[in-house]
Write an enzyme that holds these catalytic residues in place. Structure first.
Site, short mmCIF file in Angstrom:
data_model
loop_
_atom_site.label_atom_id
_atom_site.label_comp_id
_atom_site.label_asym_id
_atom_site.label_seq_id
_atom_site.Cartn_x
_atom_site.Cartn_y
_atom_site.Cartn_z
CG HIS A 29 -2.31 0.20 1.02
ND1 HIS A 29 -2.96 -0.16 -0.13
CD2 HIS A 29 -3.26 0.79 1.80
CE1 HIS A 29 -4.24 0.19 -0.05
NE2 HIS A 29 -4.44 0.77 1.11
CD GLU A 88 -2.48 -0.27 -3.13
OE1 GLU A 88 -2.56 -1.51 -2.95
OE2 GLU A 88 -3.36 0.52 -2.78
#
Length: 264
Positions: free
Chosen positions: A117, A221
Site C-alpha cells: 500500500h 501499489e
C-alpha cells in the site's frame, strides 16, 4: 543510519503498508477487515530471518515477522509466517521484501492476494503522470471491476481513479511535473498494479483523509490481485518492491522519462 533518519526518508517520500489479503476483494467481507489484517497487527522483530539478498554493509534494514494470533485464526483459519525486510540505501531507495509461508500441518493449501500500500507524496496530482501502464488491460473498481484497455501514452489525473492494471511490467515511473522528480517502482513477484486517488468528493467523505489531501498524493501499489497466490503446506511465496526517487527534467527535456523505465 540513525533510526529517526530512516523513518524520516520513508514517510517523507512514501507511506507504506503491507496489505496481506486472503480474499480477492478491496472491501470488508464478513469478519475479515478491509484490505486484510496484516497492516493492522503488531509485528515482531525477526531474530532468525532467512537469507535475504541484501548487503547489510550498504543498507539500513529491519526484519519483521507476523504469525497468526488465535483471533486471526478464527477469521481466517490458516497457519502462516509472513516475513518482511524493510531496507533503506544510503541514497534513500526503499526496498521491501516479503515472504509468506504456509505452515499448516493439516495438509490444506491456502490462497491470498497481496499489495504494498504505497502512497507517494506529489506536488499537484493534476501535474502528475504515470508511465509504464499504457495500453494495458485494467479492472475499474468504479465500474464494478469491468475490464478495459488503457488508452494514450501515459496516465494523467482529472477525477477519481481506482484501477487494477493487469500483467504489468517490472518497472513503473511516476513523473512529478512541478517537483521535477520521478519515482521509479521496480517489482518482482507482483504482476498487477493498483492506481488510486479519491479526488475531492470521496476525500471529504473519508474520516481519516483531509479534504484537500488528494491533491498531494497518489497511490500506486505493486500487487497480486487478479490471480490469487496459492501455497501448499511448506511452500513459500516471495515478493519484492524497490522505490527510488530520482531527479527528473521532464519539463526541460534533459531526461527522457522512457530511459528511466529502460535503465537497470
Amino acid at each position: 543510519m540513525e533510526r529517526n533518519c530512516f523513518l524520516s526518508v520513508l514517510f517523507t517520500l512514501y507511506r507504506v503498508q503491507a496489505t496481506f489479503n486472503p480474499f480477492l476483494q478491496f472491501a470488508s467481507l464478513g469478519s475479515l477487515e478491509s484490505h486484510g489484517f496484516a497492516r493492522n497487527r503488531f509485528w515482531s522483530i525477526d531474530t532468525d530471518p532467512p537469507a535475504f539478498p541484501t548487503n547489510s554493509s550498504s543498507k539500513a534494514y529491519i526484519d519483521l515477522i507476523l504469525r497468526p494470533s488465535e483471533e486471526d485464526l478464527k477469521i481466517w483459519p490458516h497457519s502462516f509466517e509472513f516475513r518482511l525486510r524493510v531496507a533503506l540505501t544510503p541514497g534513500g531507495d526503499l526496498m521491501l521484501i516479503s515472504r509468506v509461508r504456509n505452515t499448516s500441518t493439516d495438509g490444506k493449501p491456502f490462497s491470498f492476494t497481496f499489495a504494498y500500500h504505497t502512497y507517494f507524496s506529489v506536488s499537484d496530482i493534476s501535474e502528475v503522470r504515470v508511465e509504464g501502464l499504457e495500453t494495458l488491460d485494467y479492472l475499474d473498481n468504479l465500474q464494478n471491476k469491468e475490464r478495459f484497455t488503457e488508452q494514450g501514452d501515459a496516465i494523467t489525473f482529472e477525477s477519481e481513479v481506482d484501477k487494477i492494471y493487469l500483467s504489468t511490467p517490472t518497472k513503473i515511473a511516476i513523473l512529478d511535473h512541478e517537483k521535477k522528480r520521478t519515482f521509479v517502482i521496480r517489482k518482482d513477484g507482483l504482476p498487477d498494479a493498483v492506481v488510486w486517488n479519491p479526488w475531492d468528493k470521496k476525500a471529504k467523505a473519508m474520516a481519516d483523509f483531509g479534504d484537500d489531501e488528494y491533491k498531494h498524493m497518489l497511490c500506486v501499489e505493486a500487487a497480486a490481485v487478479e490471480k490469487p497466490i496459492t501455497l501448499k503446506p511448506g511452500e513459500e511465496w516471495k515478493g519484492r518492491l524497490e522505490l527510488s526517487g530520482v531527479p527528473s527534467s521532464y519539463c526541460s527535456g534533459q531526461l527522457d522519462p522512457q530511459k528511466v523505465l529502460s535503465s537497470s
